[in-house]
Write a protein that holds these residues in place. Structure first.
Motif, PDB file in Angstrom:
ATOM      1  N   TRP A   1      -7.246  -3.893 -13.333  1.00 56.63           N
ATOM      2  CA  TRP A   1      -5.945  -3.620 -12.710  1.00 56.63           C
ATOM      3  C   TRP A   1      -5.801  -2.156 -12.340  1.00 56.63           C
ATOM      4  CZ3 TRP A   1      -1.403  -6.588 -15.511  1.00 56.63           C
ATOM      5  CH2 TRP A   1      -1.596  -7.962 -15.363  1.00 56.63           C
ATOM      6  N   GLY A   2      -6.265  -1.271 -13.213  1.00 47.63           N
ATOM      7  CA  GLY A   2      -6.129   0.151 -12.968  1.00 47.63           C
ATOM      8  C   GLY A   2      -6.311   0.939 -14.251  1.00 47.63           C
ATOM      9  N   ASN A   3      -6.445   2.246 -14.153  1.00 50.23           N
ATOM     10  CA  ASN A   3      -6.642   3.088 -15.348  1.00 50.23           C
ATOM     11  C   ASN A   3      -5.841   4.388 -15.218  1.00 50.23           C
ATOM     12  OD1 ASN A   3      -8.139   4.249 -13.338  1.00 50.23           O
ATOM     13  ND2 ASN A   3     -10.029   4.430 -14.533  1.00 50.23           N
ATOM     14  N   THR A   4      -4.587   4.245 -14.841  1.00 49.80           N
ATOM     15  CA  THR A   4      -3.713   5.406 -14.648  1.00 49.80           C
ATOM     16  C   THR A   4      -3.526   6.161 -15.957  1.00 49.80           C
ATOM     17  OG1 THR A   4      -2.542   4.226 -12.888  1.00 49.80           O
ATOM     18  CG2 THR A   4      -1.433   6.129 -13.872  1.00 49.80           C
ATOM     19  N   ASP A   5      -3.749   7.481 -15.927  1.00 45.36           N
ATOM     20  CA  ASP A   5      -3.545   8.294 -17.124  1.00 45.36           C
ATOM     21  C   ASP A   5      -2.143   8.904 -17.111  1.00 45.36           C
ATOM     22  OD1 ASP A   5      -3.598  10.479 -15.376  1.00 45.36           O
ATOM     23  OD2 ASP A   5      -5.671  11.014 -15.872  1.00 45.36           O
ATOM     24  N   VAL A   6      -1.816   9.730 -18.102  1.00 42.31           N
ATOM     25  CA  VAL A   6      -0.467  10.255 -18.250  1.00 42.31           C
ATOM     26  C   VAL A   6      -0.078  11.138 -17.066  1.00 42.31           C
ATOM     27  CG1 VAL A   6       1.044  11.701 -19.665  1.00 42.31           C
ATOM     28  CG2 VAL A   6      -0.549  10.110 -20.765  1.00 42.31           C
ATOM     29  N   THR A   7      -0.982  12.002 -16.633  1.00 44.92           N
ATOM     30  CA  THR A   7      -0.669  12.886 -15.511  1.00 44.92           C
ATOM     31  C   THR A   7      -0.367  12.094 -14.249  1.00 44.92           C
ATOM     32  OG1 THR A   7      -2.063  14.643 -16.427  1.00 44.92           O
ATOM     33  CG2 THR A   7      -1.535  14.770 -14.083  1.00 44.92           C
ATOM     34  N   GLN A   8      -1.203  11.102 -13.954  1.00 45.10           N
ATOM     35  CA  GLN A   8      -0.969  10.264 -12.783  1.00 45.10           C
ATOM     36  C   GLN A   8       0.315   9.451 -12.934  1.00 45.10           C
ATOM     37  OE1 GLN A   8      -4.744   8.271 -13.231  1.00 45.10           O
ATOM     38  NE2 GLN A   8      -5.629   9.314 -11.445  1.00 45.10           N
ATOM     39  N   ALA A   9       0.562   8.981 -14.158  1.00 43.70           N
ATOM     40  CA  ALA A   9       1.770   8.187 -14.400  1.00 43.70           C
ATOM     41  C   ALA A   9       3.027   9.012 -14.159  1.00 43.70           C
ATOM     42  CB  ALA A   9       1.755   7.641 -15.823  1.00 43.70           C
ATOM     43  N   ARG A  10       3.019  10.268 -14.586  1.00 42.29           N
ATOM     44  CA  ARG A  10       4.178  11.135 -14.353  1.00 42.29           C
ATOM     45  C   ARG A  10       4.471  11.250 -12.859  1.00 42.29           C
ATOM     46  NH1 ARG A  10       1.949  14.840 -18.412  1.00 42.29           N
ATOM     47  NH2 ARG A  10       3.072  14.526 -20.396  1.00 42.29           N
ATOM     48  N   ARG A  11       3.427  11.437 -12.078  1.00 44.11           N
ATOM     49  CA  ARG A  11       3.595  11.567 -10.637  1.00 44.11           C
ATOM     50  C   ARG A  11       4.164  10.276 -10.044  1.00 44.11           C
ATOM     51  NH1 ARG A  11       5.347  13.818  -6.273  1.00 44.11           N
ATOM     52  NH2 ARG A  11       4.211  13.241  -4.377  1.00 44.11           N
ATOM     53  N   MET A  12       3.660   9.120 -10.483  1.00 41.53           N
ATOM     54  CA  MET A  12       4.171   7.851  -9.961  1.00 41.53           C
ATOM     55  C   MET A  12       5.631   7.640 -10.356  1.00 41.53           C
ATOM     56  SD  MET A  12       1.063   5.118 -10.214  1.00 41.53           S
ATOM     57  CE  MET A  12      -0.400   5.309  -9.197  1.00 41.53           C
ATOM     58  N   ILE A  13       5.977   8.009 -11.569  1.00 43.12           N
ATOM     59  CA  ILE A  13       7.366   7.880 -12.005  1.00 43.12           C
ATOM     60  C   ILE A  13       8.267   8.804 -11.197  1.00 43.12           C
ATOM     61  CG2 ILE A  13       8.933   8.286 -13.945  1.00 43.12           C
ATOM     62  CD1 ILE A  13       6.635   7.270 -15.771  1.00 43.12           C
ATOM     63  N   ASP A  14       7.785  10.006 -10.889  1.00 43.96           N
ATOM     64  CA  ASP A  14       8.545  10.920 -10.017  1.00 43.96           C
ATOM     65  C   ASP A  14       8.867  10.234  -8.687  1.00 43.96           C
ATOM     66  OD1 ASP A  14       8.482  12.967 -11.865  1.00 43.96           O
ATOM     67  OD2 ASP A  14       6.748  13.969 -10.948  1.00 43.96           O
ATOM     68  N   LEU A  15       7.850   9.616  -8.090  1.00 39.11           N
ATOM     69  CA  LEU A  15       8.039   8.955  -6.804  1.00 39.11           C
ATOM     70  C   LEU A  15       9.029   7.804  -6.921  1.00 39.11           C
ATOM     71  CD1 LEU A  15       4.320   8.877  -5.572  1.00 39.11           C
ATOM     72  CD2 LEU A  15       6.161  10.344  -4.701  1.00 39.11           C
ATOM     73  N   CYS A  16       8.927   7.051  -8.008  1.00 37.97           N
ATOM     74  CA  CYS A  16       9.841   5.927  -8.217  1.00 37.97           C
ATOM     75  C   CYS A  16      11.281   6.405  -8.359  1.00 37.97           C
ATOM     76  CB  CYS A  16       9.437   5.144  -9.472  1.00 37.97           C
ATOM     77  SG  CYS A  16       7.933   4.156  -9.294  1.00 37.97           S
ATOM     78  N   LEU A  17      11.497   7.390  -9.192  1.00 37.33           N
ATOM     79  CA  LEU A  17      12.855   7.889  -9.424  1.00 37.33           C
ATOM     80  C   LEU A  17      13.438   8.496  -8.153  1.00 37.33           C
ATOM     81  CD1 LEU A  17      12.502   9.487 -12.980  1.00 37.33           C
ATOM     82  CD2 LEU A  17      13.488   7.271 -12.374  1.00 37.33           C
ATOM     83  N   ASP A  18      12.613   9.181  -7.385  1.00 41.74           N
ATOM     84  CA  ASP A  18      13.078   9.750  -6.117  1.00 41.74           C
ATOM     85  C   ASP A  18      13.548   8.647  -5.169  1.00 41.74           C
ATOM     86  OD1 ASP A  18      12.585  12.306  -6.974  1.00 41.74           O
ATOM     87  OD2 ASP A  18      10.673  12.507  -5.907  1.00 41.74           O
ATOM     88  N   ALA A  19      12.906   7.464  -5.267  1.00 44.77           N
ATOM     89  CA  ALA A  19      13.257   6.345  -4.392  1.00 44.77           C
ATOM     90  C   ALA A  19      14.388   5.496  -4.961  1.00 44.77           C
ATOM     91  CB  ALA A  19      12.026   5.470  -4.153  1.00 44.77           C
ATOM     92  N   GLY A  20      14.844   5.816  -6.161  1.00 43.76           N
ATOM     93  CA  GLY A  20      15.915   5.037  -6.789  1.00 43.76           C
ATOM     94  C   GLY A  20      15.427   3.897  -7.651  1.00 43.76           C
ATOM     95  N   LEU A  21      14.120   3.791  -7.848  1.00 38.89           N
ATOM     96  CA  LEU A  21      13.557   2.759  -8.723  1.00 38.89           C
ATOM     97  C   LEU A  21      13.656   3.248 -10.166  1.00 38.89           C
ATOM     98  CD1 LEU A  21      10.194   0.824  -8.224  1.00 38.89           C
ATOM     99  CD2 LEU A  21      10.950   1.618 -10.461  1.00 38.89           C
ATOM    100  N   THR A  22      14.403   2.529 -10.993  1.00 38.19           N
ATOM    101  CA  THR A  22      14.650   2.974 -12.361  1.00 38.19           C
ATOM    102  C   THR A  22      14.238   1.955 -13.416  1.00 38.19           C
ATOM    103  OG1 THR A  22      16.924   2.124 -12.233  1.00 38.19           O
ATOM    104  CG2 THR A  22      16.573   4.453 -11.675  1.00 38.19           C
TER     105      THR A  22
END
Length: 343
Positions: A33-54
């Motif tokens: 499925w994937g192997n996202t680490d903490v640094t990558q996860a932080r970036r993805m969460i940033d993008l989600c929150l910016d888009a209103g995904l909570t």
């Protein structure tokens, strides 16, 4: 981003949620499925929150707990900005009590998830599967205790049949215990079984759908085409036999229509497939996943616009399947409205 009530509860969730099954990357299934680490996860969460995904969803079994750990670390300092959901009930360990939803297992599992996620409570806990070996009363009373203790806010299920969910709701109502308000379910253009029984149940009982695998286990990404080999980096090479089966020619017919509508709307095929789901009854949130920022950005583009009624009708028609008995009237066409129904 649009928010919706989660079933017949007062909790509002973003119409798109993020499924963290790609976080951690341990084992043959979740590694594919994937192997996202903490640094990558932080970036993805940033993008989600910016888009209103909570709304963020994970499970203790994802990568043997690594998904929860990565998600928890990536959310550090902003826990109060999100709705956090996890699941338990599948086997996680070799011990006799390391599976199921007994009182012992549930209390142990919830405490372990809270520790990995770095939080005092879960906004939503969903049972990952029905445990036929534990009395439903034991499971529900324990969940109610955990709600009253402040460990859990809301409850849900995943992969339950209609009778399992309805019986559980009836027992909860009889005892005045917290009820399930969410059903995390497989639903997509290539997997419409949810509509037979679970959708009518959700409408009647106020249980909202949290949709997993909206792209049909990776089949509706736009990269699978009739007469072409499976893309080299497709996870289906490793997981096709594990996920829900799909008849190939039916898949190709659906992709043909998706491609036509993508051209009409200027959207990508996955965006069209997800937007169709967002218009279905009972759907509270659709979980999107991503192995990289490009995939995430594309999936986030599934919201903020709507398919036309005519486009929805075309997708309905090409993806329709004959429902099994008793979900279709077997006397259809054999009796007029004035004729008595068969006994």
């Amino acid at each position: 981003m649009e928010t919706r009530f989660l079933g017949r509860s007062g909790l509002k969730v973003s119409a798109l949620g993020f499924g963290a099954g790609t976080f951690g990357g341990k084992g043959p299934l979740f590694g594919a499925w994937g192997n996202t680490d903490v640094t990558q996860a932080r970036r993805m969460i940033d993008l989600c929150l910016d888009a209103g995904l909570t709304f963020f969803d994970t499970a203790d079994v994802y990568s043997d707990g690594a998904s929860e750990s990565v998600l928890g670390q990536a959310l550090r300092g902003r826990r109060d900005q999100v709705i956090l959901s996890s699941k338990t009930g599948l086997r996680l360990g070799d011990g006799a009590n390391d599976t199921g939803t007994s009182r012992l297992r549930l209390i142990k599992a919830v405490e372990a998830s809270l520790q990995r996620l770095g939080t005092d409570y879960l906004d939503l806990l969903q049972l990952h599967a029905f445990d036929a070996m534990t009395p439903i009363e034991e499971t529900l009373s324990t969940l109610d205790d955990l709600v009253r203790a402040g460990k859990l806010r809301y409850l849900g299920v995943s992969n339950f049949s209609g009778w399992q969910l309805m019986k559980s709701l009836g027992i909860a109502d009889r005892h005045g215990w917290s009820r399930y308000v969410a059903n995390q379910t497989y639903y997509s253009l290539v997997g419409r079984d949810y509509e037979w029984e679970l959708m009518p149940l959700g409408l009647d009982q106020g249980v909202g759908a949290v949709v997993w695998s909206p792209l049909g286990w990776g089949r509706l990404t736009g990269r699978i085409r009739r007469g072409a080999p499976l893309p080299e980096n497709s996870r289906l090479h490793d997981t096709a036999d594990i996920g829900p089966p799909v008849e190939q020619e039916r898949l190709y017919r659906i992709i043909d229509v998706l491609e036509d509508i993508a051209g009409e709307t200027g959207k990508a095929i996955p965006q069209v497939a997800i937007n169709w789901l967002l218009q279905r009854p009972t759907v509270a949130t659709v979980l999107i996943g991503a192995r990289n920022e490009e995939q995430l950005q594309q999936n986030l583009g599934a919201i903020g616009w709507s398919l036309s009624a005519e486009q929805v009708a075309r997708l309905d028609a090409v993806s329709a399947i004959q429902t099994p008995y008793p979900y279709y009237p077997y006397w259809r066409g054999q009796f007029s409205e004035r004729s008595p129904l068969p006994v």
